[in-house]
Design a protein around this motif. Structure first.
Motif, short mmCIF file in Angstrom:
data_model
loop_
_atom_site.label_atom_id
_atom_site.label_comp_id
_atom_site.label_asym_id
_atom_site.label_seq_id
_atom_site.Cartn_x
_atom_site.Cartn_y
_atom_site.Cartn_z
N ALA A 171 0.83 -1.20 0.00
CA ALA A 171 0.00 0.00 0.00
C ALA A 171 0.87 1.25 0.00
O ALA A 171 0.58 2.23 -0.70
CB ALA A 171 -0.91 -0.01 1.23
N LEU A 172 1.95 1.22 0.80
CA LEU A 172 2.84 2.37 0.87
C LEU A 172 3.49 2.62 -0.49
O LEU A 172 3.64 3.76 -0.95
CB LEU A 172 3.91 2.12 1.94
N ALA A 173 3.86 1.53 -1.16
CA ALA A 173 4.55 1.69 -2.44
C ALA A 173 3.60 2.08 -3.55
O ALA A 173 4.02 2.41 -4.65
CB ALA A 173 5.28 0.39 -2.78
N GLY A 174 2.31 1.99 -3.29
CA GLY A 174 1.34 2.35 -4.33
C GLY A 174 1.14 1.23 -5.34
O GLY A 174 0.92 1.48 -6.53
N LEU B 8 11.38 6.07 -4.96
CA LEU B 8 12.19 5.89 -3.76
C LEU B 8 11.41 5.21 -2.64
O LEU B 8 11.92 4.36 -1.92
CB LEU B 8 12.70 7.25 -3.26
N THR B 9 10.11 5.63 -2.52
CA THR B 9 9.28 5.05 -1.47
C THR B 9 9.18 3.55 -1.62
O THR B 9 9.36 2.79 -0.66
CB THR B 9 7.88 5.67 -1.52
N GLY C 235 6.23 2.54 -8.86
CA GLY C 235 6.11 1.64 -7.74
C GLY C 235 6.70 0.28 -8.04
O GLY C 235 7.51 -0.26 -7.28
N LEU C 236 6.33 -0.27 -9.21
CA LEU C 236 6.82 -1.61 -9.55
C LEU C 236 8.32 -1.60 -9.74
O LEU C 236 9.03 -2.53 -9.31
CB LEU C 236 6.12 -2.10 -10.82
N LEU C 237 8.82 -0.53 -10.36
CA LEU C 237 10.26 -0.40 -10.56
C LEU C 237 11.00 -0.39 -9.22
O LEU C 237 12.05 -1.04 -9.05
CB LEU C 237 10.55 0.90 -11.31
N GLY C 238 10.44 0.33 -8.27
CA GLY C 238 11.07 0.41 -6.95
C GLY C 238 11.13 -0.95 -6.28
O GLY C 238 12.15 -1.34 -5.71
N TYR D 295 16.20 -6.76 -6.54
CA TYR D 295 17.49 -6.99 -7.17
C TYR D 295 18.63 -6.73 -6.20
O TYR D 295 19.57 -7.50 -6.09
CB TYR D 295 17.61 -6.11 -8.42
N ALA D 296 18.49 -5.57 -5.48
CA ALA D 296 19.62 -5.13 -4.66
C ALA D 296 19.75 -5.92 -3.37
O ALA D 296 20.83 -6.01 -2.81
CB ALA D 296 19.47 -3.65 -4.34
N TYR D 297 18.63 -6.45 -2.85
CA TYR D 297 18.74 -7.05 -1.53
C TYR D 297 18.52 -8.54 -1.51
O TYR D 297 18.82 -9.18 -0.52
CB TYR D 297 17.76 -6.35 -0.55
#
Lengths: 100, 171, 632
Positions: free
Chosen positions: C395-398, C435-436, C519-522, C528-530
């Protein structure tokens, strides 16, 4: 007739001499002698005024002053003897207990 | 003539009173006082107070001074420092006072300088002794009695004060 | 029926009074007093909501507080659409937090005290929302600040908690200073502090100006309404943790997690946004103030997101996220999109409270561990917590179809449609959405996925907490999705004329698509990074060392304040203490005593005990008298 002011002057001189003696001397006996001087000075004053104003009351007062002086000397010397017995000195500087 | 007597007596009185205050030895001071007493008596005589002169000699010179001399000799004192530290102040005070007294006498004396020479005769009618006795036993009777009481108290007091420890050795 | 609405704030007040006075004896049964009170309050709020939805708008005065000349202040309640949704938000989140606290604070010595304080807070927040005049708003504005102080410092034996509580209160105070000035200006301009009177007279006073450089002898005429709006907004900056008064919010995480959820996510910090929305007629009359509001909101939005990227304390990540989302809301209000701002406020209340309570659940399970580097691999051990947390993060990420998606979308679309400034800020909003999503899923992956870095002592005991804690999580998770379908914007839009138009058309669809893509990209980036490439973050941090340091150290704002304000104040106070208090004041008082003592010493010398000194004194007296006789 000798002016009254002469007698008053004489009386003043003797009186203040006695006063200075009280203030200056350290020997208690001399202090008492100076007190006698002062008393005598007032006596001279009284007699002079009595003579000048023709009122015998002045001389009566001298009479009584004389009496009281005698009594005072007696007691005063008795005290001196008592003090001497206590401290073996009659230098008045030694008797300074009544201080802070 | 009168002036001569007066000035003689006055001078000696003044000089001996200074000596009383100034001499080192207490015996000498007492003796100066004795001289002073005699001359005061003389002064009283010139003032027509003969009885007082006699009483002065008897009481002062005869009793009081003798008492002083007794005490001085009894205590057998050493010669101490003569003057107190405050003697300059006292000398200053004394001289100021004398000056002021003189000034006052001169200033105020003017106003009542008239000395009535009238009643020389009236006083001479009654002798000094009689005049004194007359007043002493009538108007001033009560102070007379009180004076005798004072003497009594003084006598008792002197004895008690000078006694050694109470209940101890006899004096 | 109408009288019953007074019970909405009165019930929590009663709970506070009972627990405050008798808490010592009630102790571990405190929840029996507080929880029913707040749930009952929630039921009545629903009734109020239904009533308002039917079209009734109630206002009633309870008590005339003071009358003085032209000023007449009373305690009153007003329930319109805006109030109704806020009532629901406050009572719902408060009730859920109350239930959650039963499990979270179980066995703690300050159990009853905690419940009494959150009851007091609920009362204050409800009265703030129900206020019908500026002064009442302000009084309860201060009251929620006080409750925040009390609750942040709940574990008062910890010096860090006390410091954080004091910091929160003081920084809020700076904002409240502006609020008070704004209040005074409202009174001098409108001669009244009632909302109704003020709103009715805006047209009349629109032309009034104030010479702001008057004290300095200059001349710069600014519209009175602009000044009022800016001053009142200063209060919102403090309360809603906008830049530059945001520094208290991360430190407020010293308090127990339930209050982080209640106060610092859903209710108190939203008071600033609520205020701007409530005073919408006033702000609408001052375009200059609105631009300032929008820009401040945008700056906060970006700042919060950039800092949250590198934080390692899970509660701090969520705190900075709150700051960033508040920036979104303020920005929306500043661009005139009050409906969108309030919509986002409501949905954010749900999913941010959820995230905080989820953090609390993790913290309890790991015995008060808060550093995410010592977590990992928890998704199998804490399933309910994990899944609800994921829902909240989506929800936060939209993520499409969650409530957060709908509200954020509404917000960005309205921003885009509100003019050139809006378009610029909407671009920033979209970048921040990226970023969110990134940091929220960073949090999820590091905490719940991957190998476990949990301390070996606790690793064996990790288990799901009690139902009192998990049931609220589930309810909030459901709300985080369902709140998007309740028709909130349509409910609110009649309140705000300008924000009422919902942007439609081509521009809106593009923005929606771009936001979803961000949102999806984030999320993908975080994955990917974690998960796929765990050492990538460290390498990136090394490469862009400066940026990383700036983000990690919160853009050095606290350090700047310390240098420029705190240290000079301490230095000045120290100097004043040494130079003025000790030397002058104490010196004077002690000096008087010393002078008297010296005088006494001097006079004592007169009593030497030597008779001849005394005789000299008499002789001197004789001199004086004779001199007088001579002279006079």
């Amino acid at each position: 007739m000798i002016p009254l002011s002469y007698y008053v002057t004489l009386s003043a001189v003797v009186f203040f001499t006695g006063l200075v003696g009280v203030l200056i001397r350290r020997n208690i006996i001399i202090i008492l002698l100076s007190v006698e001087l002062m008393l005598n000075a007032t006596n001279i004053n009284f007699v002079a005024f009595s003579q000048s104003l023709h009122n015998i009351a002045g001389q009566v007062f001298v009479f009584f002053a004389l009496t009281v002086a005698a009594a005072e000397v007696a007691v005063g010397l008795a005290i001196i003897i008592a003090l001497h017995r206590a401290k073996n000195t009659i230098n008045v500087d030694e008797f300074q207990l009544l201080k802070w | 003539m009168e002036h001569l007597f007066f000035f003689y007596f006055a001078l000696v009185i003044a000089a001996s009173s200074v000596l009383v205050v100034g001499l080192r030895n207490p015996i000498y001071s007492a003796l100066s006082l004795l001289i002073m007493f005699f001359h005061v008596a003389g002064l009283y005589v010139t003032l027509h107070a003969e009885f007082l002169a006699a009483v002065q000699v008897i009481v002062y010179a005869g009793a009081i001074l003798v008492l002083y001399l007794f005490v001085v000799m009894l205590l057998n004192l050493k010669q101490d420092e003569r003057y107190h530290r405050q003697w300059p102040v006292a000398a200053g005070v004394g001289s100021v006072l004398v000056l002021e007294a003189l000034v006052l006498t001169v200033l105020k004396g003017r106003s009542s300088s008239a000395t009535p020479a009238v009643s020389e005769t009236s006083a001479a009618e009654l002798g000094n002794t009689e005049a004194l006795g007359d007043v002493l036993y009538s108007t001033y009777l009560f102070p007379f009695e009180v004076a005798s009481l004072i003497l009594l108290v003084a006598m008792i007091g002197a004895i008690i004060l000078a006694k050694k420890d109470l209940g101890g050795e006899s004096v | 029926m109408v009288m019953m609405y007074e019970l909405i704030p009165v019930l929590p007040l009663a709970a506070f009074l009972i627990l405050g006075i008798f808490g010592h004896w009630i102790k571990a049964k405190a929840h029996l007093v507080a929880v029913p009170a707040v749930i009952l309050s929630w039921c009545i709020s629903i009734l109020a909501f239904v009533d308002v939805a039917d079209g009734h708008h109630s206002t009633f005065r309870l008590y005339t507080w003071l009358t003085s000349g032209m000023l007449e202040v009373h305690i009153g309640l007003t329930i319109d659409r805006l109030t109704a949704v806020m009532l629901l938000l406050v009572t719902t989140v408060s009730a859920l937090v109350h239930v959650y606290t039963i499990g979270y604070m179980k066995g703690e010595p300050g159990y009853a005290r905690f419940f009494s304080y959150i009851a007091l807070f609920t009362f204050s927040m409800l009265m703030l929302v129900l206020a019908d005049n500026f002064l009442q708003l302000f009084v309860f504005w201060e009251a929620v600040g006080l409750c925040s102080y009390l609750l942040i410092g709940h574990w008062y034996e910890r010096p860090s908690a006390c410091a954080a509580a004091t910091k929160a209160f003081i920084v809020n105070r700076v904002g409240d200073f502006g609020f008070i000035l704004g209040l005074l200006l409202v009174f001098t301009t409108f001669d009244s502090l009632d909302y109704a009177t003020v709103f009715a007279n805006i047209e009349r006073e629109a032309a009034k100006t104030i010479n702001v450089l008057d004290p300095l002898g200059g001349s710069l005429d600014v519209s009175a309404l602009t000044v009022i709006c800016l001053l009142l907004f200063l209060g919102a900056v403090g309360k809603s943790a906008q830049v530059p008064l945001h520094v208290w919010l991360p430190d407020a995480m010293e308090g127990p997690t339930p209050i982080s959820a209640l106060i610092h996510a859903a209710t108190m910090v939203t008071a600033g946004v609520f205020m701007v929305a409530r005073l919408a007629p006033l702000y609408n009359a001052s375009p200059a103030a609105m631009s300032v509001v929008a820009v401040v909101g945008a700056v906060t939005m970006v700042l919060g997101a950039t800092i949250a990227l590198t934080q390692t304390d899970i509660k701090r990540v969520v705190a900075y996220s709150t700051m960033s989302q508040l920036g979104y809301m303020i920005m929306a209000c500043g661009l005139g999109a009050y409906t969108a701002g309030m919509y986002h406020l409501l949905t954010h209340g749900a999913f941010k409270a959820l995230l905080f309570l989820g953090c609390g659940s993790v913290i309890i399970a790991l015995h008060h561990e808060q550093d995410m580097r010592r977590m990992g691999g928890l998704k199998d051990r804490l399933p309910i917590t994990y899944w609800t947390f994921v829902v909240g993060s989506l929800a936060l990420a939209g993520f499409p179809l969650t409530a957060g998606f709908f509200s954020k979308d509404e917000l960005l679309v309205s921003a885009w449609g509100s003019g050139p400034l809006g378009q610029v800020l909407a671009v920033f909003g979209l970048l921040t959405a990226l970023l969110t999503a990134f940091y929220s899923f960073r949090l999820v992956f590091v905490t719940f996925w991957g190998p476990s870095h949990v301390d070996s002592h606790h690793a064996a005991h990790v288990h799901e907490p009690s139902p009192t804690m998990t049931v609220p999580l589930i309810i909030l998770a459901v709300l985080s999705i369902a709140a998007g379908y309740l028709g909130i914007p349509e409910f609110l839009s009649p309140m705000f004329e300008r924000g009422g138009e919902r942007a439609h058309g081509g521009g809106a669809t593009v923005v929606m698509l771009v936001a979803s893509a961000m949102g999806l990209l984030g999320i993908a980036g975080a994955y990917y990074a974690y998960v796929l490439n765990p050492d990538l973050p460290d390498r990136l941090a090394q490469r862009w060392r400066t940026a990383y340091e700036w983000s990690l150290h919160k853009w050095y704002v606290d350090e700047a304040y310390d240098r420029s304000i705190v240290r000079p104040t301490f230095a000045a106070a120290s100097e004043l203490w040494k130079r003025v208090d000790v030397a002058v004041i104490d010196g004077a008082v002690n000096g008087v005593a010393r002078a008297i003592a010296w005088g006494a010493w001097f006079l004592r010398l007169l009593q030497s005990g030597q008779t001849q000194h005394y005789a000299l004194g008499m002789a001197l007296g004789a001199v004086v008298i004779l001199t007088l006789l001579m002279v006079i």
